[in-house]
Design an enzyme around this catalytic site. Structure first.
Site, PDB file in Angstrom:
ATOM      1  N   SER A 111      14.482  14.747  -4.915  1.00 22.33           N
ATOM      2  CA  SER A 111      14.632  14.381  -6.384  1.00 22.33           C
ATOM      3  C   SER A 111      14.889  15.548  -7.295  1.00 22.33           C
ATOM      4  O   SER A 111      15.407  15.345  -8.437  1.00 22.33           O
ATOM      5  CB  SER A 111      13.400  13.654  -6.933  1.00 22.33           C
ATOM      6  OG  SER A 111      13.142  12.575  -6.018  1.00 22.33           O
ATOM      7  N   HIS A 152      14.337   8.301   0.422  1.00 20.36           N
ATOM      8  CA  HIS A 152      13.284   7.347   0.375  1.00 20.36           C
ATOM      9  C   HIS A 152      13.881   5.950   0.976  1.00 20.36           C
ATOM     10  O   HIS A 152      12.923   5.253   1.519  1.00 20.36           O
ATOM     11  CB  HIS A 152      13.228   7.102  -1.152  1.00 20.36           C
ATOM     12  CG  HIS A 152      12.516   8.188  -1.847  1.00 20.36           C
ATOM     13  ND1 HIS A 152      13.264   8.865  -2.936  1.00 20.36           N
ATOM     14  CD2 HIS A 152      11.331   8.953  -2.022  1.00 20.36           C
ATOM     15  CE1 HIS A 152      12.568   9.940  -3.450  1.00 20.36           C
ATOM     16  NE2 HIS A 152      11.389   9.973  -2.968  1.00 20.36           N
ATOM     17  N   HIS A 169      16.200   8.744  -3.613  1.00 21.00           N
ATOM     18  CA  HIS A 169      17.582   8.931  -2.925  1.00 21.00           C
ATOM     19  C   HIS A 169      17.582   8.226  -1.450  1.00 21.00           C
ATOM     20  O   HIS A 169      16.840   7.553  -1.039  1.00 21.00           O
ATOM     21  CB  HIS A 169      17.439  10.384  -3.030  1.00 21.00           C
ATOM     22  CG  HIS A 169      16.504  11.139  -2.607  1.00 21.00           C
ATOM     23  ND1 HIS A 169      16.112  11.167  -1.311  1.00 21.00           N
ATOM     24  CD2 HIS A 169      15.492  11.998  -3.306  1.00 21.00           C
ATOM     25  CE1 HIS A 169      14.945  11.770  -1.077  1.00 21.00           C
ATOM     26  NE2 HIS A 169      14.552  12.478  -2.272  1.00 21.00           N
ATOM     27  N   LYS A 210      10.128  16.859   5.075  1.00 21.54           N
ATOM     28  CA  LYS A 210      10.523  17.886   4.286  1.00 21.54           C
ATOM     29  C   LYS A 210       9.121  18.173   3.680  1.00 21.54           C
ATOM     30  O   LYS A 210       9.123  19.714   3.408  1.00 21.54           O
ATOM     31  CB  LYS A 210      11.484  17.336   3.352  1.00 21.54           C
ATOM     32  CG  LYS A 210      12.041  18.607   2.547  1.00 21.54           C
ATOM     33  CD  LYS A 210      13.072  18.127   1.637  1.00 21.54           C
ATOM     34  CE  LYS A 210      12.711  17.583   0.379  1.00 21.54           C
ATOM     35  NZ  LYS A 210      12.092  18.786  -0.520  1.00 21.54           N
TER      36      LYS A 210
END
Ligand code: PAF
Length: 273
Positions: free
Chosen positions: A183, A34, A31, A146
Site C-alpha cells: 500500500s 490483498h 491491492h 511479505k
C-alpha cells in the site's frame, strides 16, 4: 456484503452466517496482494470477513499514520467484487479504550530487524490482531509472507496463547518488474519507483547465489548491499523461519530480508528459500 462498523454490528452480521469463517485483516488501500488473500479465503471457507482498520498503535510517533492511504470507496468496491460477505470497518473508538491491556512482542524476536527499526510496532500489531481474532473468531486467517516477521510473531502469539485459529501464509504478489505490492508504493514517484526495484533485484541475486551453491550468509548480504547502493538500507538479513540469524543458508528453512528507504518511503521485501 454487510458493512459492520462496531463490534455489535459485526456480531449481528456473523450471527446470520454458518460454517467456517475465513478472515483477512487489512489496513485498507487494497491491492492485488490483498485480493489474492481474499480469493484464498473465498475458496476455503463458507464465509469471508475482511477488516479495514488503520491501526494507530502500530505506528511510531513521526511515522505515516496521518498520511497512510485511505480509499474507502475503492476498497468497498474491491471487497464487494471479491465476494466478501462481511466487511468490518471500525473507527478507533470502536477498537480502543483509554487505558488498556496490551499484547507484548517477545523479547528477542520482537526487537530485531523490524522490531529494532520500529520499537513498539509489533506490540501494536499483536494487540490489534488479537482483538480482531477475538471479535471475528475465524477458522482461518490469511497473511502475506511479505510481512514475514509479523507473520512469525502472530504465529507465535497464536501458539503461545493457545488460540484456536489456523494461520494461512500466502506468497508475496509482485508487479511484472519484481516490485513487491505494498500500500505504501503509492508514495513513490516515477524515479523512486525505479530505485525501489533494487530491493527485489538484491533478493533475486541472493536466490541466484543460493541456486549456484553459494550459501554463505555474509557473502550473500555483501552482494545484496552492493546492488542496493545508494539506497538508505536499514538491514539485510539471512534468518531461519524462527528468525534466528544464519551463517549459512539452509534450503527449506531460510528467509532473506531487506528493509530500505527510497526517499522517505520505507520498504521491506524478502524471499523464502
Ligand atoms: O499487515 C497489515 O496490514 C497490518 O499489520 C495488520 C495485520 C492488518 C494489523 O493492523
Amino acid at each position: 456484503m454487510i458493512i459492520a462498523r462496531s463490534r455489535q454490528e459485526l456480531q449481528a452480521a456473523l450471527d446470520t452466517k454458518r460454517g467456517s469463517i475465513g478472515f483477512v485483516p487489512t489496513m485498507g488501500a487494497l491491492h492485488i496482494g490483498h485480493r489474492t488473500l481474499i480469493e484464498a479465503a473465498r475458496r476455503e471457507n463458507e464465509t469471508v470477513v475482511v477488516s479495514i482498520f488503520v491501526n494507530p498503535t502500530q505506528f511510531l510517533p513521526g511515522e505515516d499514520l496521518s498520511k497512510y492511504p485511505r480509499r474507502e470507496e475503492a476498497d468497498f468496491k474491491i471487497c464487494e467484487l471479491s465476494g466478501v460477505d462481511v466487511l468490518f470497518y471500525p473507527d478507533v473508538a470502536a477498537m480502543y479504550g483509554s487505558d488498556e491491556v496490551r499484547v507484548c512482542a517477545p523479547d528477542v524476536r520482537g526487537f530485531i530487524l523490524e522490531g529494532a527499526s520500529r520499537p513498539g510496532h509489533f506490540d501494536g500489531v499483536l494487540t490489534v490482531v488479537m482483538k480482531l481474532l477475538n471479535m471475528v473468531r475465524p477458522s482461518r486467517v490469511y497473511f502475506g509472507k511479505k510481512d514475514a516477521q509479523q507473520l512469525a510473531l502472530i504465529t507465535q502469539m497464536v501458539e503461545n496463547l493457545f488460540m484456536d485459529v489456523k494461520i494461512v501464509p500466502m506468497e508475496t504478489v509482485r508487479e511484472k518488474d519484481g516490485l513487491a505490492l505494498s500500500s505504501r508504493n503509492v508514495y513513490l514517484d516515477e524515479k523512486q519507483r525505479v530505485e525501489a526495484l533494487k530491493l527485489s533485484a538484491a533478493l533475486k541475486e541472493a536466490t541466484k547465489m543460493v541456486m549456484q551453491g553459494n550459501l554463505d550468509a555474509e557473502k550473500i548480504k555483501e552482494a545484496m548491499m552492493n546492488l542496493l547502493k545508494p539506497l538508505d538500507v536499514e538491514y539485510v538479513a539471512v534468518v531461519n523461519r524462527q528468525f534466528e540469524s544464519l551463517k549459512e543458508v539452509v534450503i527449506g528453512n531460510t528467509i532473506v530480508l531487506v528493509a530500505a528507504r527510497v526517499g522517505t518511503t520505507r520498504l521491506i521485501d524478502n524471499v523464502w528459500m
